[in-house]
Write a protein that holds these residues in place. Sequence first.
Motif, PDB file in Angstrom:
ATOM      1  N   ASP A  23      10.558  -6.041  -7.387  1.00  0.00           N
ATOM      2  CA  ASP A  23      10.598  -4.864  -6.530  1.00  0.00           C
ATOM      3  C   ASP A  23      10.726  -3.579  -7.335  1.00  0.00           C
ATOM      4  OD1 ASP A  23      10.303  -6.080  -4.097  1.00  0.00           O
ATOM      5  OD2 ASP A  23      12.413  -6.031  -3.551  1.00  0.00           O
ATOM      6  N   THR A  24      11.426  -3.634  -8.461  1.00  0.00           N
ATOM      7  CA  THR A  24      11.754  -2.406  -9.185  1.00  0.00           C
ATOM      8  C   THR A  24      10.866  -2.169 -10.398  1.00  0.00           C
ATOM      9  OG1 THR A  24      13.478  -3.634 -10.382  1.00  0.00           O
ATOM     10  CG2 THR A  24      14.150  -2.434  -8.397  1.00  0.00           C
ATOM     11  N   GLU A  25      10.727  -3.158 -11.285  1.00  0.00           N
ATOM     12  CA  GLU A  25       9.942  -2.993 -12.506  1.00  0.00           C
ATOM     13  C   GLU A  25       8.547  -3.612 -12.405  1.00  0.00           C
ATOM     14  OE1 GLU A  25      12.241  -4.575 -15.727  1.00  0.00           O
ATOM     15  OE2 GLU A  25      13.453  -2.768 -15.895  1.00  0.00           O
ATOM     16  N   GLY A  26       8.362  -4.495 -11.430  1.00  0.00           N
ATOM     17  CA  GLY A  26       7.047  -5.091 -11.232  1.00  0.00           C
ATOM     18  C   GLY A  26       6.805  -6.392 -11.966  1.00  0.00           C
ATOM     19  N   GLY A 100      -1.868  -3.743   7.962  1.00  0.00           N
ATOM     20  CA  GLY A 100      -0.507  -3.999   7.530  1.00  0.00           C
ATOM     21  C   GLY A 100      -0.484  -4.214   6.022  1.00  0.00           C
ATOM     22  N   PRO A 101      -0.048  -3.209   5.238  1.00  0.00           N
ATOM     23  CA  PRO A 101      -0.123  -3.296   3.773  1.00  0.00           C
ATOM     24  C   PRO A 101       0.522  -4.546   3.179  1.00  0.00           C
ATOM     25  CG  PRO A 101       0.390  -1.059   4.429  1.00  0.00           C
ATOM     26  CD  PRO A 101       0.418  -1.881   5.681  1.00  0.00           C
ATOM     27  N   LEU A 102       1.670  -4.974   3.693  1.00  0.00           N
ATOM     28  CA  LEU A 102       2.314  -6.157   3.141  1.00  0.00           C
ATOM     29  C   LEU A 102       1.376  -7.350   3.181  1.00  0.00           C
ATOM     30  CD1 LEU A 102       4.666  -7.851   2.068  1.00  0.00           C
ATOM     31  CD2 LEU A 102       5.487  -8.064   4.440  1.00  0.00           C
ATOM     32  N   PRO A 163      12.048   4.320  -0.382  1.00  0.00           N
ATOM     33  CA  PRO A 163      11.433   5.179   0.642  1.00  0.00           C
ATOM     34  C   PRO A 163       9.946   4.928   0.844  1.00  0.00           C
ATOM     35  CG  PRO A 163      12.864   6.453  -0.795  1.00  0.00           C
ATOM     36  CD  PRO A 163      12.731   5.104  -1.417  1.00  0.00           C
ATOM     37  N   ASP A 164       9.245   4.519  -0.223  1.00  0.00           N
ATOM     38  CA  ASP A 164       7.808   4.287  -0.122  1.00  0.00           C
ATOM     39  C   ASP A 164       7.465   2.799  -0.122  1.00  0.00           C
ATOM     40  OD1 ASP A 164       7.280   7.092  -0.198  1.00  0.00           O
ATOM     41  OD2 ASP A 164       7.530   7.053  -2.378  1.00  0.00           O
ATOM     42  N   GLU A 200      10.014  -3.142  10.629  1.00  0.00           N
ATOM     43  CA  GLU A 200       9.046  -3.050  11.704  1.00  0.00           C
ATOM     44  C   GLU A 200       7.670  -2.863  11.062  1.00  0.00           C
ATOM     45  OE1 GLU A 200       7.791  -0.348  15.603  1.00  0.00           O
ATOM     46  OE2 GLU A 200       9.837  -0.229  14.790  1.00  0.00           O
ATOM     47  N   HIS A 201       6.884  -3.913  11.068  1.00  0.00           N
ATOM     48  CA  HIS A 201       5.549  -3.879  10.507  1.00  0.00           C
ATOM     49  C   HIS A 201       4.525  -3.684  11.630  1.00  0.00           C
ATOM     50  CE1 HIS A 201       6.273  -4.948   6.301  1.00  0.00           C
ATOM     51  NE2 HIS A 201       7.275  -5.693   6.739  1.00  0.00           N
ATOM     52  N   THR A 202       3.511  -2.878  11.356  1.00  0.00           N
ATOM     53  CA  THR A 202       2.403  -2.677  12.290  1.00  0.00           C
ATOM     54  C   THR A 202       1.092  -2.711  11.509  1.00  0.00           C
ATOM     55  OG1 THR A 202       2.145  -0.268  12.115  1.00  0.00           O
ATOM     56  CG2 THR A 202       3.923  -1.081  13.545  1.00  0.00           C
ATOM     57  N   GLN A 203      -0.007  -2.678  12.244  1.00  0.00           N
ATOM     58  CA  GLN A 203      -1.316  -2.665  11.593  1.00  0.00           C
ATOM     59  C   GLN A 203      -1.499  -1.410  10.742  1.00  0.00           C
ATOM     60  OE1 GLN A 203      -0.914  -2.123  14.846  1.00  0.00           O
ATOM     61  NE2 GLN A 203      -1.751  -0.042  15.025  1.00  0.00           N
ATOM     62  N   ALA A 204      -0.784  -0.326  11.077  1.00  0.00           N
ATOM     63  CA  ALA A 204      -0.910   0.925  10.323  1.00  0.00           C
ATOM     64  C   ALA A 204       0.021   0.992   9.124  1.00  0.00           C
ATOM     65  CB  ALA A 204      -0.634   2.104  11.254  1.00  0.00           C
ATOM     66  N   GLY A 205       0.985   0.074   9.045  1.00  0.00           N
ATOM     67  CA  GLY A 205       1.922   0.096   7.936  1.00  0.00           C
ATOM     68  C   GLY A 205       3.344  -0.127   8.383  1.00  0.00           C
ATOM     69  N   LEU A 206       4.264   0.058   7.450  1.00  0.00           N
ATOM     70  CA  LEU A 206       5.675  -0.147   7.725  1.00  0.00           C
ATOM     71  C   LEU A 206       6.227   1.027   8.512  1.00  0.00           C
ATOM     72  CD1 LEU A 206       8.068  -2.083   7.077  1.00  0.00           C
ATOM     73  CD2 LEU A 206       8.467  -0.710   5.017  1.00  0.00           C
ATOM     74  N   ALA A 207       6.677   0.768   9.735  1.00  0.00           N
ATOM     75  CA  ALA A 207       7.209   1.829  10.575  1.00  0.00           C
ATOM     76  C   ALA A 207       8.700   2.012  10.361  1.00  0.00           C
ATOM     77  CB  ALA A 207       6.915   1.522  12.050  1.00  0.00           C
ATOM     78  N   ALA A 208       9.389   0.973   9.884  1.00  0.00           N
ATOM     79  CA  ALA A 208      10.844   1.067   9.642  1.00  0.00           C
ATOM     80  C   ALA A 208      11.238  -0.081   8.737  1.00  0.00           C
ATOM     81  CB  ALA A 208      11.606   0.994  10.957  1.00  0.00           C
TER      82      ALA A 208
END
Length: 208
Positions: A23-26, A100-102, A163-164, A200-208
């Motif tokens: 998550d942090t360094e990849g 949904g980016p994930l 945040p991103d 909260e995942h949606t087709q447009a991306g992470l909403a929360a």
Amino acid sequence: MSTWKMKGEYLKNCNCLATCPCDTEGFPSPHKYCEGIVGMHITEGNFGDVRLDGLYWAGIVHWPGALHEGNGRLQPLIDERANEEQRAAMLEILSGKNGGPLFEILAAVCPTVYPPQFVPFTWEFDKDGRHARLTAGKLLKASSEPLTVPATGEQQRVRVVMPDGFEYREMEVARSTELEASGEISFSYKNTHSSLAQVEHTQAGLAA
């Protein structure tokens, strides 16, 4: 593209050190490869007109190196209580073909996807208390508990804010006390990383 939403409790346990360097360094650590599980209890969700409230899904994953290097494998697990429409809807979301980016990223870095298994789930989740427990049939078993301070044994709370982020924006760090998978992807770990989050995942991306 269908409109969809999955809101609820999200758990990720993996073979990395606590706080998950992927998550942090990849890059995974202490191992050069990454494997683990993700799972979700959908408290509120839909795929078009198909309701998904109350259902569970999980995935067992393995990458031979860092996630962004690809060549991963994924075993989807779907709540056996889901009817045919719900099963199809959840698999459409997990496939990444409906945004949904994930899930788009997972599809890109996991070229090998095994046939889905429809299994019974058990789920316990306390984000603030950093406790969780998940089983999915005989294929998956995971549990989490709070980190502790080695010198005192007292509980230690660590929260990571992204945040991103595309998977979650904030997660409580816990210790994966048990992490076992069998089947096409199999492993067994103790005392590794665990993330607990509300998403909260949606087709447009992470909403929360």
